[in-house]
Design an enzyme around this catalytic site. Structure first.
Site, PDB file in Angstrom:
ATOM      1  CG  ASN A 154      -9.523  -8.895   3.286  1.00 23.63           C
ATOM      2  OD1 ASN A 154      -8.981  -8.101   2.448  1.00 23.63           O
ATOM      3  ND2 ASN A 154     -10.832  -9.560   3.933  1.00 23.63           N
ATOM      4  CD  GLU A 250     -17.577  -2.186  -0.735  1.00 26.57           C
ATOM      5  OE1 GLU A 250     -17.957  -2.504   0.665  1.00 26.57           O
ATOM      6  OE2 GLU A 250     -18.609  -1.761  -1.671  1.00 26.57           O
ATOM      7  CB  CYS A 284     -15.559  -6.813   5.207  1.00 21.94           C
ATOM      8  SG  CYS A 284     -15.330  -7.515   3.732  1.00 21.94           S
TER       9      CYS A 284
HETATM   10  P1  NAP Z   1      -6.144  -0.823   6.536  1.00 20.49           P
HETATM   11  O1  NAP Z   1      -5.369  -1.067   7.524  1.00 20.49           O
HETATM   12  O2  NAP Z   1      -7.028  -0.183   6.526  1.00 20.49           O
HETATM   13  O3  NAP Z   1      -5.347  -1.508   4.687  1.00 20.49           O
HETATM   14  C1  NAP Z   1      -5.834  -0.585   3.513  1.00 20.49           C
HETATM   15  C2  NAP Z   1      -5.573  -0.540   2.364  1.00 20.49           C
HETATM   16  O4  NAP Z   1      -5.152   1.375   3.499  1.00 20.49           O
HETATM   17  C3  NAP Z   1      -3.966  -0.506   2.494  1.00 20.49           C
HETATM   18  O5  NAP Z   1      -3.639  -0.667   1.027  1.00 20.49           O
HETATM   19  C4  NAP Z   1      -2.805   0.239   3.256  1.00 20.49           C
HETATM   20  O6  NAP Z   1      -1.856   0.180   3.230  1.00 20.49           O
HETATM   21  C5  NAP Z   1      -3.770   1.206   2.815  1.00 20.49           C
HETATM   22  N1  NAP Z   1      -3.985   2.725   4.135  1.00 20.49           N
HETATM   23  C6  NAP Z   1      -3.858   1.743   5.284  1.00 20.49           C
HETATM   24  N2  NAP Z   1      -3.462   3.588   5.334  1.00 20.49           N
HETATM   25  C7  NAP Z   1      -3.692   3.996   4.179  1.00 20.49           C
HETATM   26  C8  NAP Z   1      -3.289   6.066   4.126  1.00 20.49           C
HETATM   27  N3  NAP Z   1      -3.060   6.998   5.637  1.00 20.49           N
HETATM   28  N4  NAP Z   1      -3.866   6.534   2.994  1.00 20.49           N
HETATM   29  C9  NAP Z   1      -3.704   5.624   2.282  1.00 20.49           C
HETATM   30  N5  NAP Z   1      -3.771   4.313   2.160  1.00 20.49           N
HETATM   31  C10 NAP Z   1      -3.606   4.067   3.664  1.00 20.49           C
HETATM   32  O7  NAP Z   1      -7.298  -2.273   6.162  1.00 20.49           O
HETATM   33  P2  NAP Z   1      -6.598  -4.194   6.114  1.00 20.49           P
HETATM   34  O8  NAP Z   1      -6.108  -4.410   7.409  1.00 20.49           O
HETATM   35  O9  NAP Z   1      -5.572  -4.307   5.075  1.00 20.49           O
HETATM   36  O10 NAP Z   1      -7.867  -4.822   6.345  1.00 20.49           O
HETATM   37  C11 NAP Z   1      -8.916  -5.250   7.088  1.00 20.49           C
HETATM   38  C12 NAP Z   1     -10.041  -4.445   6.837  1.00 20.49           C
HETATM   39  O11 NAP Z   1     -10.410  -3.709   5.375  1.00 20.49           O
HETATM   40  C13 NAP Z   1     -10.945  -4.940   7.830  1.00 20.49           C
HETATM   41  O12 NAP Z   1     -11.348  -3.514   8.195  1.00 20.49           O
HETATM   42  C14 NAP Z   1     -12.204  -5.255   6.971  1.00 20.49           C
HETATM   43  O13 NAP Z   1     -13.618  -5.248   7.154  1.00 20.49           O
HETATM   44  C15 NAP Z   1     -11.708  -4.529   5.639  1.00 20.49           C
HETATM   45  N6  NAP Z   1     -12.110  -4.740   4.543  1.00 20.49           N
HETATM   46  C16 NAP Z   1     -13.431  -5.095   3.872  1.00 20.49           C
HETATM   47  C17 NAP Z   1     -14.214  -4.758   2.686  1.00 20.49           C
HETATM   48  C18 NAP Z   1     -15.480  -4.381   2.003  1.00 20.49           C
HETATM   49  O14 NAP Z   1     -15.746  -5.118   1.570  1.00 20.49           O
HETATM   50  N7  NAP Z   1     -16.471  -3.741   2.935  1.00 20.49           N
HETATM   51  C19 NAP Z   1     -14.237  -6.361   2.045  1.00 20.49           C
HETATM   52  C20 NAP Z   1     -12.245  -6.633   2.558  1.00 20.49           C
HETATM   53  C21 NAP Z   1     -11.934  -5.965   4.420  1.00 20.49           C
HETATM   54  P3  NAP Z   1      -0.300  -0.622   3.658  1.00 20.49           P
HETATM   55  O15 NAP Z   1      -1.103  -1.477   3.371  1.00 20.49           O
HETATM   56  O16 NAP Z   1       0.685   0.063   2.862  1.00 20.49           O
HETATM   57  O17 NAP Z   1      -0.326  -0.287   5.202  1.00 20.49           O
END
Ligand code: NAP
Length: 475
Positions: A154, A250, A284
């Site tokens: 995002n 995060e 987020c």
């Molecule tokens: P996500 O599906 O958890 O993916 C985040 C990252 O993790 C991607 O690079 C993804 O790779 C990787 N990933 C997925 N499964 C993994 C595994 N088993 N082992 C290692 N890495 C893995 O999250 P998203 O949909 O991209 O982002 C949305 C989420 O991020 C929301 O929950 C949002 O609230 C949170 N967020 C939090 C913050 C904060 O600062 N607190 C900021 C922004 C977003 P792939 O893309 O290759 O699947």
């Protein structure tokens, strides 16, 4: 592939590497392929860690790290509009918001460069204890070691910046795995680091299957810290598996905001209409749950709904667009099913709730019972809920009734109410008379409960990514 699509290689040990396999990057708006990137697997992940290890064997002095980070700021400035257009293309983020993200990445690098130059320990007052008499002691801050960084779709530029820049400032080499849906901005940042003179191996970028690359980062003992931004389940799963390394998380939120009867209702309505729907709610800390005190509830709704209706929904590449697509079809279907659940669960859809083209229209749901998914779980889409409350205690209890704790907000003219909320809301950050979607990059930013276990912001990240070593000298 669209005529403007780019083809990118991986960065490993200072070399741009092809693997014969490719990851396609598609625009979430048009479905066109906007780029393709060489696909990494476990073999490339191990090679990247080897390269990072070789780099760290020859430490870079702080002044050189700071100079490189400052040169990256100039590089981003030089290519600002091109980078913003790339964010819009790969993430479907409206250009307005993509430009803001690009400028924020410059800020993240600027603050990281400052931290590189400030990195210092402290003198310990040894004679404060009898045992310390006749001794001098001070601390050094040493880089923690190789950092594995995993980032979400995002904020494909600035959240990558929050991973790379503080780690380099701390003197750590980085193996980065950006989100597979949005890897292009991360590779542009890697290009800028390379041009800025970062020696080989200090930054390595891998795009490919998350679990395969993630497993190598978890299992290889040379990776001393994993810094992860993304969804809660994935994040806490990594932490459970990597028990012997530092795992910085995060994660998500179901961002609540309280509007007291004494608040400036028009100001609250304007700020919340903008912040519940920017980047189609895929931040987020996107405003999700709005609690309005009963005497001003009708007035708030009467001002809020027309402002939501004014938002321009459409092509993220158009300068006027406020709300674009969500990241993919799966996300769209999930969000629509949650809106349907709200309808059948007794809530009222005041505006939106429909799809035009492929775009979910900004949706406001009223009188939603707390057990609905739109109240309980992170929507991560252009949907918010507006409910009424009687007392501030009740509003704080409603806001806290979540497994998340990243940021929350309150609108009020009463300083005592603001400070009560600041103390009693169980969140990493509380905004007063500002939408809780607000973030400036030098702030300590992070959550409690399921939202994470750390604070990002260059100064705080550098602290997390360095080890304190105490040196004791017998005088
Ligand atoms: P996500 O599906 O958890 O993916 C985040 C990252 O993790 C991607 O690079 C993804 O790779 C990787 N990933 C997925 N499964 C993994 C595994 N088993 N082992 C290692 N890495 C893995 O999250 P998203 O949909 O991209 O982002 C949305 C989420 O991020 C929301 O929950 C949002 O609230 C949170 N967020 C939090 C913050 C904060 O600062 N607190 C900021 C922004 C977003 P792939 O893309 O290759 O699947």
């Amino acid at each position: 592939m669209a005529a403007t699509a780019t083809e990118r290689k991986l960065l490993i040990g200072g070399e741009w590497v092809e693997t014969g396999d490719w990851v396609e990057v598609r625009s979430p708006y048009s479905g066109d392929i906007v780029g393709r990137v060489a696909k990494a697997g476990a073999k490339e992940a191990r090679a990247a860690i080897d390269a990072a290890e070789r780099a760290m064997a020859d430490p870079l002095p702080a002044h050189k790290r700071a100079e490189i980070l400052v040169r990256v700021v100039s590089g981003i400035a030089r290519r600002h509009d091109e980078i913003a257009a790339q964010i819009a293309a790969e993430a479907g983020k409206p250009l307005k918001a993509a430009k803001v993200e690009t400028s924020r990445a410059m800020s993240t690098y600027t603050f990281s460069a400052v931290e590189a130059r400030k990195l210092a320990g402290e003198v310990v007052p040894m004679d404060a204890a009898q045992a310390g008499e006749g001794k001098l002691a001070f601390t050094l801050r040493e880089p923690i070691g190789i950092v594995g960084a995993i980032s979400p779709f995002n904020f494909p530029l600035n959240l990558v910046a929050h991973k790379i820049a503080p780690a380099l400032a701390a003197g750590c080499a980085v193996v980065l795995k950006p989100a597979s849906q949005t890897p292009l901005s991360a590779l542009t940042l890697a290009e800028l680091e390379h041009e800025a003179g970062l020696p080989p191996g200090w930054l390595n970028v891998l795009v490919g299957p998350a679990s395969e690359i993630g497993d190598v980062l978890v299992e290889d003992e040379r990776v001393r810290a994993i810094t992860f931004t993304g969804s809660s389940d994935v994040g806490w799963g990594l932490r459970e598996r990597a028990t012997r390394k530092k795992v910085l998380l995060e994660l998500g939120n179901t961002t609540p905001v309280i509007v007291q009867a004494d608040a400036e209702v028009d100001e609250a309505a304007s700020k919340l209409a903008a912040h519940a729907f920017s980047f189609a709610g895929q931040s987020c800390i996107s405003v999700q749950r709005i609690y309005v005190q009963q005497p001003v509830y009708d007035d708030f709704v009467a001002q809020f709904v027309p402002k939501v209706e004014e938002l321009v929904v459409g092509d993220p590449g158009d300068a006027e667009t406020d709300v674009g697509p969500v990241i993919d079809d799966e996300a769209r279907e999930r969000i629509l099913s949650w809106i349907d659940e709200a309808r059948s669960g007794g809530a009222e859809v005041l505006v939106g709730g429909e799809v035009e083209g492929d775009l979910i229209q900004p949706t406001v749901i009223a009188n939603a019972p707390p057990e609905l998914k739109v109240c309980r779980e992170e929507v991560f889409g252009p949907v918010c809920v507006v409910n009424a409350y009687e007392s501030l205690d009740e509003a704080i209890e409603l806001a806290n009734g979540t497994r998340y704790g990243l940021q929350a907000g309150i609108f009020t003219a009463d300083i005592r109410a603001a400070l009560k909320a600041a103390r009693e809301l169980e969140f990493g950050g509380v905004t007063v008379n500002e939408a809780p979607t607000f973030r400036s990059d030098q702030m300590p930013y992070g959550g409690l409960k399921d939202s994470g276990n750390t604070r990002e912001g260059p100064a705080y990240s550098v602290h997390e990514l360095t080890e304190q070593r105490v040196v004791i000298v017998d005088l």
